[in-house]
Design an enzyme around this catalytic site. Structure first.
Site, PDB file in Angstrom:
ATOM      1  CB  SER A 107       3.252   1.763   5.854  1.00  0.00           C
ATOM      2  OG  SER A 107       2.297   1.738   6.774  1.00  0.00           O
ATOM      3  CG  HIS A 137      -0.338   0.055   2.458  1.00  0.00           C
ATOM      4  ND1 HIS A 137      -0.041  -0.824   3.340  1.00  0.00           N
ATOM      5  CD2 HIS A 137      -0.068   1.251   3.197  1.00  0.00           C
ATOM      6  CE1 HIS A 137       0.577  -0.398   4.641  1.00  0.00           C
ATOM      7  NE2 HIS A 137       0.489   1.074   4.376  1.00  0.00           N
ATOM      8  CG  ASP A 190       0.591  -4.347   2.953  1.00  0.00           C
ATOM      9  OD1 ASP A 190       0.944  -3.784   2.026  1.00  0.00           O
ATOM     10  OD2 ASP A 190      -0.085  -3.375   3.945  1.00  0.00           O
TER      11      ASP A 190
END
Lengths: 232, 243
Positions: free
Chosen positions: B193, B91, B121
């Protein structure tokens, strides 16, 4: 009958024992040859042991003089040995004292070296701590500058996106204006033509009317695109 | 005679014994009495833990990723896997028109390609230039209580290192990963992230990808990362916002 010959005998104290000499031969020591109290023994019935054969190598007798000489020799040897020993011990003592002084000097030198080394070490540690502080400051500054650069990059990218957006809006607005101008011009011409409709071919007039509608449709589409960009 | 000889022998023995107990002359004093140095200490750069500028490997491997999308900009974190490959979250890189990568010291690194995993992810980004440092992947996932160090760019700000512990495992609350994910109490923020989560040995044990309101962070475990890396077909080119 022969005249009895007196026999000079040395009577030892106590009874005679077998193997004990009954007389002594003369010796160099007059005292040793001094006769005990002599007695005449006229009683011939007394058994007289036969004389022992003369021993030319009599057993050694440690005399007093010999003992004195021996003791003197021993004493002399002891004195000489003691002197030698004392001299040796004095030399050893002096050597050990010198040895101790040299070690003390060496220890003092090393102590001074150690103190200097400890001082240098402490100075180096202080300097190292200063360098570490400077390094930490420099690292923090590098991190800060990297962050500032990144933030500027973000802003630049955002500005670029805004510029792109404004270009798109401007382009869309220009298209709207152009399309509206064409639409308006067409409609004005169409109004003029419709005022003298009999002078124009109906087919051509219909075609022109369609072109004007297309212009206006394009204007509406451009306006919708503009509104869409503005809505972003 | 025998007694004399015996006496002489005894005297000789006594004399020798006496000489033996006599103090000897001192040995010469050495000119230098320093102890022998068995090894000379050397200054090592910590086995590659430090760079010439003093930054440790933990910081040197971290990268900041700017996702320039179509009308929006977002930032994330990542870490080097090889000299020209870095790992981040899917993402972070998806729906972009351009990816921009910078290192701990602000250097920009050009991106040549990006691919995302289908079942986790995770994403791989290829770079044109070498990255400063690449860590090792841990052999196994951590267990509850193990220490965790997270290095990344929370909120798109400065490079930050936070510490915590593994709380446990759970199923992915975002349903973006198959299998279990790790839960830690290491503080993370949006922008973290793709950050590397390291164990006490400096080896990667997971990749940060989410957080919850309780301040807990979620990691893609290193076992999943290894599984993804072992399957090249599991990665597809990253989707762009241009379609």
């Amino acid at each position: 009958m022969a005249t009895p010959t007196p026999i000079l005998a040395v009577v030892t104290e106590g009874p005679w024992q077998p193997g004990q000499p009954t007389h002594r031969h003369a010796s160099a020591d007059p005292e040793a040859d001094a006769p005990a109290t002599p007695v005449w023994l006229l009683d011939t019935t007394v058994p007289v042991p036969p004389p022992e054969p003369f021993d030319e190598n009599p057993p050694p007798v440690r005399t007093y003089r010999t003992a004195v000489v021996a003791l003197s020799v021993v004493l002399g040897l002891v004195l000489v040995g003691g002197g030698v020993l004392t001299g040796y011990l004095l030399r050893v003592n002096a050597a050990w004292q010198q040895h101790s002084q040299e070690w003390q000097a060496l220890a003092t030198q090393h102590g001074a070296d150690l103190a200097q080394a400890q001082f240098d070490l402490e100075s180096t540690r202080t300097e190292l701590q200063g360098v570490r502080d400077q390094l930490a400051t420099a690292q923090a500054r590098i991190t800060q500058l990297a962050d500032e650069k990144a933030q500027l990059g973000d802003e630049s990218a955002a500005q670029q996106q805004l510029t792109d957006y404004q270009q798109r809006v401007s382009h869309a607005a220009g298209q709207v204006a152009t399309a509206l101008s064409s639409c308006i011009d067409g409609q004005q011409q169409l109004i003029t033509l419709l005022g003298n409709q009999s002078a124009w071919d109906p087919a051509q007039l219909a075609t022109f009317k369609q072109q004007v509608n297309d212009y206006c449709a394009g204007a509406r589409a451009a306006n919708a695109s503009l509104q869409a960009e503005l809505a972003k | 005679m025998r007694l004399r000889h015996a006496g002489a022998a005894a005297g000789l023995v006594v004399l020798l014994a006496g000489c033996a107990v006599l103090p000897q002359m001192p040995p010469p004093v050495p000119t230098d009495a320093l102890p022998t140095v068995r090894s000379t200490p050397t200054i090592s750069p910590g086995g590659g833990q430090l760079s010439p500028d003093g930054f440790d490997a933990v910081r040197r491997m971290a990268v900041r990723i700017r996702n320039v999308g179509c009308g929006e900009i977002s930032t994330g974190s990542g870490f080097a896997l090889t000299p020209t490959t870095l790992v981040t979250n899917k993402h972070v890189v998806q729906d972009s028109s351009q990816l921009q990568v910078s290192t701990y010291d602000g250097h920009d690194v050009a991106v040549t390609a990006a691919s995302t995993a289908g079942l986790a992810d995770l994403a791989l980004v290829r770079t044109a230039q070498n990255l400063p440092s690449a860590p090792e992947l841990a052999a196994a996932d951590p267990v509850r209580g193990d220490p965790v160090t997270v290095v990344g760019y929370p909120l798109g700000g400065e490079l930050t290192v936070t510490n915590g512990h593994v709380i446990g495992t759970t199923t992915d609350p975002l349903n973006s990963n198959l299998g279990q994910v790790l839960v830690t109490d290491a503080k993370v923020e949006p922008g973290s992230s793709g950050s590397a989560a390291l164990n006490s040995d400096g080896k990667v044990i997971g990749v940060v990808y989410a957080k919850n309101d309780a301040g807990q962070s979620f990691l893609v475990p290193v076992s999943t990362l290894r599984a993804m890396l072992g399957d090249e077909s599991g990665f597809q080119p990253a989707p762009t916002c241009a379609g």
